[in-house]
Motif scaffolding. Structure first.
Motif, short mmCIF file in Angstrom:
data_model
loop_
_atom_site.label_atom_id
_atom_site.label_comp_id
_atom_site.label_asym_id
_atom_site.label_seq_id
_atom_site.Cartn_x
_atom_site.Cartn_y
_atom_site.Cartn_z
N CYS A 375 63.13 23.96 99.83
CA CYS A 375 64.01 22.87 99.40
C CYS A 375 63.22 21.75 98.74
N ALA A 376 62.00 21.51 99.23
CA ALA A 376 61.17 20.49 98.61
C ALA A 376 60.80 20.87 97.18
N LEU A 377 60.54 22.16 96.94
CA LEU A 377 60.17 22.62 95.61
C LEU A 377 61.38 22.69 94.68
N GLU A 378 62.53 23.16 95.19
CA GLU A 378 63.69 23.37 94.33
C GLU A 378 64.50 22.09 94.13
N LEU A 379 64.65 21.27 95.16
CA LEU A 379 65.49 20.09 95.07
C LEU A 379 64.72 18.78 95.05
N GLY A 380 63.41 18.84 95.40
CA GLY A 380 62.65 17.60 95.49
C GLY A 380 63.03 16.77 96.69
N LEU A 381 63.63 17.37 97.69
CA LEU A 381 64.13 16.67 98.87
C LEU A 381 63.31 17.06 100.08
N VAL A 382 62.92 16.07 100.86
CA VAL A 382 62.25 16.31 102.14
C VAL A 382 63.34 16.50 103.20
N THR A 474 69.71 27.93 104.34
CA THR A 474 69.24 27.42 103.06
C THR A 474 70.41 27.00 102.17
N GLU A 475 71.44 27.84 102.10
CA GLU A 475 72.60 27.50 101.26
C GLU A 475 73.34 26.28 101.78
N VAL A 476 73.44 26.15 103.10
CA VAL A 476 74.12 24.97 103.68
C VAL A 476 73.34 23.70 103.32
N ILE A 477 72.01 23.78 103.43
CA ILE A 477 71.20 22.60 103.11
C ILE A 477 71.33 22.24 101.64
N LYS A 478 71.31 23.23 100.75
CA LYS A 478 71.45 22.94 99.32
C LYS A 478 72.82 22.34 99.01
N LYS A 479 73.85 22.85 99.66
CA LYS A 479 75.20 22.38 99.39
C LYS A 479 75.42 20.96 99.89
N HIS A 480 74.77 20.61 100.98
CA HIS A 480 74.97 19.28 101.59
C HIS A 480 73.72 18.43 101.49
N ALA A 481 72.88 18.71 100.50
CA ALA A 481 71.63 17.95 100.36
C ALA A 481 71.90 16.47 100.13
N LEU A 525 73.00 13.12 91.83
CA LEU A 525 72.28 14.26 91.27
C LEU A 525 72.28 15.43 92.23
N LEU A 526 71.99 15.19 93.48
CA LEU A 526 71.96 16.27 94.46
C LEU A 526 73.34 16.86 94.70
N ARG A 527 74.37 16.06 94.58
CA ARG A 527 75.73 16.58 94.77
C ARG A 527 76.03 17.69 93.76
N GLU A 528 75.46 17.59 92.57
CA GLU A 528 75.66 18.62 91.55
C GLU A 528 74.47 19.57 91.47
N LYS A 529 73.63 19.59 92.54
CA LYS A 529 72.49 20.53 92.66
C LYS A 529 71.46 20.34 91.55
N ILE A 530 71.27 19.11 91.12
CA ILE A 530 70.22 18.78 90.17
C ILE A 530 68.99 18.31 90.95
N SER A 531 67.86 18.94 90.72
CA SER A 531 66.65 18.61 91.47
C SER A 531 66.18 17.20 91.14
N ILE A 532 65.72 16.50 92.18
CA ILE A 532 65.17 15.14 92.00
C ILE A 532 63.65 15.16 92.19
N ARG A 533 63.05 16.32 92.02
CA ARG A 533 61.60 16.42 92.21
C ARG A 533 60.84 15.61 91.16
N ASP A 534 61.37 15.56 89.92
CA ASP A 534 60.71 14.79 88.86
C ASP A 534 61.11 13.32 89.01
#
Length: 677
Positions: A375-382, A474-481, A525-534
């Motif tokens: 999740c840290a790599l794909e979404l930029g979220l800890v 993993t899918e639950v975390i991505k959906k509710h990130a 951004l996360l609500r629409e699954k856009i990574s905030i890693r950058d």
């Protein structure tokens, strides 16, 4: 170079030179006393350490003291053979032990060598070898235990790093002790060889060179040999004992004396048994009661005294615990602690305990660590720490995933089975228990081990229960990130960026935007699954446009356009044309005319009938694409994208809505449907 560093180097070189260059007898006496003092000091340090790593330099000290002792042996042997004397220290030890009888002194010296070589040295060598092997074998388990404690929130990153460092140091220490123990063994063997060299060589040299009679040579060189051996073997015995204490000591809260007094005196009733045995031994054997009854009485008194002391300590502990419990109930913290809500919880029935129990082969904790990394790599979220606990209120094979205390999703597992998902056509020979794949809701079967291979040959996707749980989580975390990032988490991300880009962060926060403003953009951004890693690009865009508007919706649109390369690669990775559903001009005009402005920002004021009509047209096109096996993507103009998203996300949250400005010019866009009203 500092003086103490230079003194150590000079001392080591001096030890080596001592084996080659003769030294005066007076200096030899001083060095022998220094050797005995150093050995005694090392033994006392070993007795007062609480854990082996407190004396981690011991392997090197063992090597230096062994080298020093061998140098003294060479020097003393040279003096004894050349001058037929060994100085006051050697002569005193030899005459005191021999007591006028050379044979008795020689036998006592041989017994001391046997004790040193067979008992102490051999035992220390074996214990060091076993300790080194078991320490290395236990390293993976200890590392996993640290990761489990870190994942469960029992320790933080700093504490985990300190524990890992300690484990590495323990492995290095015991490995060094295993090698250093060989020096002690070699020193004992060398001492035995030097004994015979001094004794036999002394006879020959004394009679041939010094002109002594046989009896005089025997007496002189026997005393000197015994004294020289004792002077070297007593320090060696002390250091060997220290080595044995170091490698046999377990980590504790006190030194050796504290452990002995606290652990040996823990069972006072056993002293009564010992006292009774001694009394019977004195009464029924020729030993006699006068020899045993006083000591038996002393043991009875000691047992009674220790029983009273332990009872008093237990009473004090009980009273203290009772007072602490009463105080905790009265304190407001006892209620406040109940208000804590964990960000993510994973609860399971007792039948799924083997998933998390490492002793039963469960690797759920390791998988959760990988999920957080993914999740840290794909979404930029800890991702926050995931609490794992069993819940007896659940069914044995049931598990639930909670976000902030609320149940988000659940599923069932059969541990001794595999989940087989159909490739699109069913094979009637594949028989199992019908179920639903929990992450995506696909029709699946629970099959046993015997059916697994046949299902894979038939094209089924077969996964084990831990993989099912990991995918679902993993899918639950991505959906509710977007629910997992608050102001505190945003501040942590900001501090991370500030380490490398302090000027950017100082300009943006708080002069342009507050932490709350940044958090709102990240959530959208996360609500629409856009990574905030950058985060650097995101902050640069916010700094550029934050002076003109504070509307999080508009700022989010600017950020999405700045992340156009990332968004393009997210939805178009194969190089094929990007197939989209475009929004017709009638809908774009309808939505644009319905946008209203207010002090809090803009909002969509579309009448329910028009909203329902737009939704129906979109749903028709989306359903058609899904049935043809394609990923539906809605493409609209930048001015209405965020408003169209508000309409779509009410019932079709997973459908991405993009704008033309978010796509790279190099990507080929192919319209597979147009939505008009």
């Amino acid at each position: 170079m500092r003086i103490k560093d230079l003194s150590i180097l000079v001392g080591i070189i001096g030890i080596v030179l001592m084996m080659v260059i003769p030294i005066p007898i007076a200096l030899l006496d001083v060095l022998l006393i220094v050797n005995i003092s150093a050995a005694l000091m090392i033994l006392l340090i070993a007795m007062n350490t609480q854990e082996p790593l407190e004396f981690s330099i011991f392997p090197a000290v063992l090597l230096i003291t062994t080298l020093f002792r061998l140098g003294l042996n060479v020097s003393s042997t040279r003096i004894i053979l050349s001058e037929a004397e060994g100085g006051r220290v050697i002569e005193t030890f030899g005459q005191f032990v021999a007591g006028g009888e050379i044979a008795i002194g020689f036998i006592v010296f041989l017994i001391l060598i046997v004790v040193q070589f067979i008992v102490i040295t051999k035992g220390s060598e074996r214990v060091a070898e076993v300790a080194a092997r078991f320490t290395l074998d236990a390293m993976p388990g200890k590392q996993m235990s640290i990761d489990a404690d870190l994942n469960a929130g029992l320790i933080n990153e700093t504490q985990a790093r300190e524990r890992r460092t300690k484990i590495e140091r323990e492995a290095d220490f015991y490995g060094a002790m295993d090698g250093a123990s060989k020096f002690v063994k070699g020193d004992a063997i060398a001492s035995i060889i030097m004994l015979f060299i001094n004794l036999l060589g002394g006879f020959v040299i004394g009679m041939t060179i010094h002109g002594m009679a046989f009896g005089e040579a025997l007496g002189t060189y026997s005393i000197l040999t015994i004294g020289d051996g004792l002077v070297s073997q007593i320090p060696a015995l002390l250091i060997s004992t220290a080595a044995g204490l170091i490698v046999t000591r377990a980590s504790s809260e006190g030194n050796l004396a504290y452990d002995l007094t606290s652990q040996v005196t823990r069972f006072p009733k056993l002293l009564y048994i010992v006292a009774g045995t001694l009394a019977m031994l004195g009464i029924f054997t020729p030993i006699g009661p006068l020899a045993t009854l006083p000591f038996a009485g002393l043991l009875v008194f000691a047992g009674w005294k220790m029983s009273n002391t332990l009872a008093q300590k237990q009473l004090e502990v009980d009273q203290l615990e009772e007072e602490q419990q009463i105080e905790e109930v009265r304190s407001p913290e006892s209620v406040i602690s109940l208000l804590q809500v964990d960000p993510i919880e994973f609860e399971f029935g007792y039948g799924l305990i083997p998933l998390a129990d490492t002793q039963q082969g469960g690797d759920l904790l390791d998988r959760i660590i990988m999920i957080r990394r993914q999740c840290a790599l794909e979404l930029g979220l800890v991702v926050p720490v995931i609490r794992i606990r069993d819940n007896i209120q659940l069914k044995p094979n049931e598990y639930v995933i909670k976000i902030k205390g609320n149940t988000i999703s659940k599923g069932d597992l059969l541990l001794n089975h595999y989940l087989a998902m159909s490739p699109g056509f069913d094979d009637e020979s594949i028989i199992g228990i019908e179920t639903k794949e929990p992450a995506f809701g696909l029709t699946a079967l629970w099959i046993d081990e015997a059916t697994k291979e046949r299902a894979e040959l038939s094209g089924y996707t077969v996964v084990d229960p831990p993989s099912v749980v990991a995918t679902h989580l993993t899918e639950v975390i991505k959906k509710h990130a977007h629910e997992l990032i608050g102001r505190q988490e945003t501040k942590a991300l900001i501090e991370n960026v500030k380490e490398n880009y302090p000027a950017l962060v100082d300009e943006l926060i708080p002069s342009i935007l507050s932490i709350g403003d940044v958090q709102k953009v990240l959530v959208k951004l996360l609500r629409e699954k856009i990574s905030i890693r950058d985060m650097v690009t995101i902050f640069e865009t916010l700094a550029d446009h934050g002076n003109y508007t504070k509307d999080p919706d508009i700022l989010t649109e600017y950020v999405r356009q700045a992340l156009s390369r990332q968004i393009t690669h997210q939805f178009s990775t194969s190089g094929d044309p990007l197939r989209v559903i475009t929004v017709g001009p009638t809908i774009e005009k309808k939505i644009a005319e319905s946008v209203q402005q207010s002090d809090q920002g803009s909002y969509l004021a579309l009448d329910p009938a028009s909203t329902q009509q737009i939704y129906q047209k979109l749903n028709e096109q989306i359903t058609r694409l899904i049935q043809s096996g394609q990923q539906p993507i809605v493409l609209a103009s930048p001015t209405i994208r965020m408003y169209l998203r508000q309409i779509v996300e009410r019932t079709m949250q997973d459908i991405p809505v993009l704008s033309y400005s978010e796509l790279e010019p190099s990507v080929e866009v192919q319209s597979v449907g147009v939505v008009n009203i």
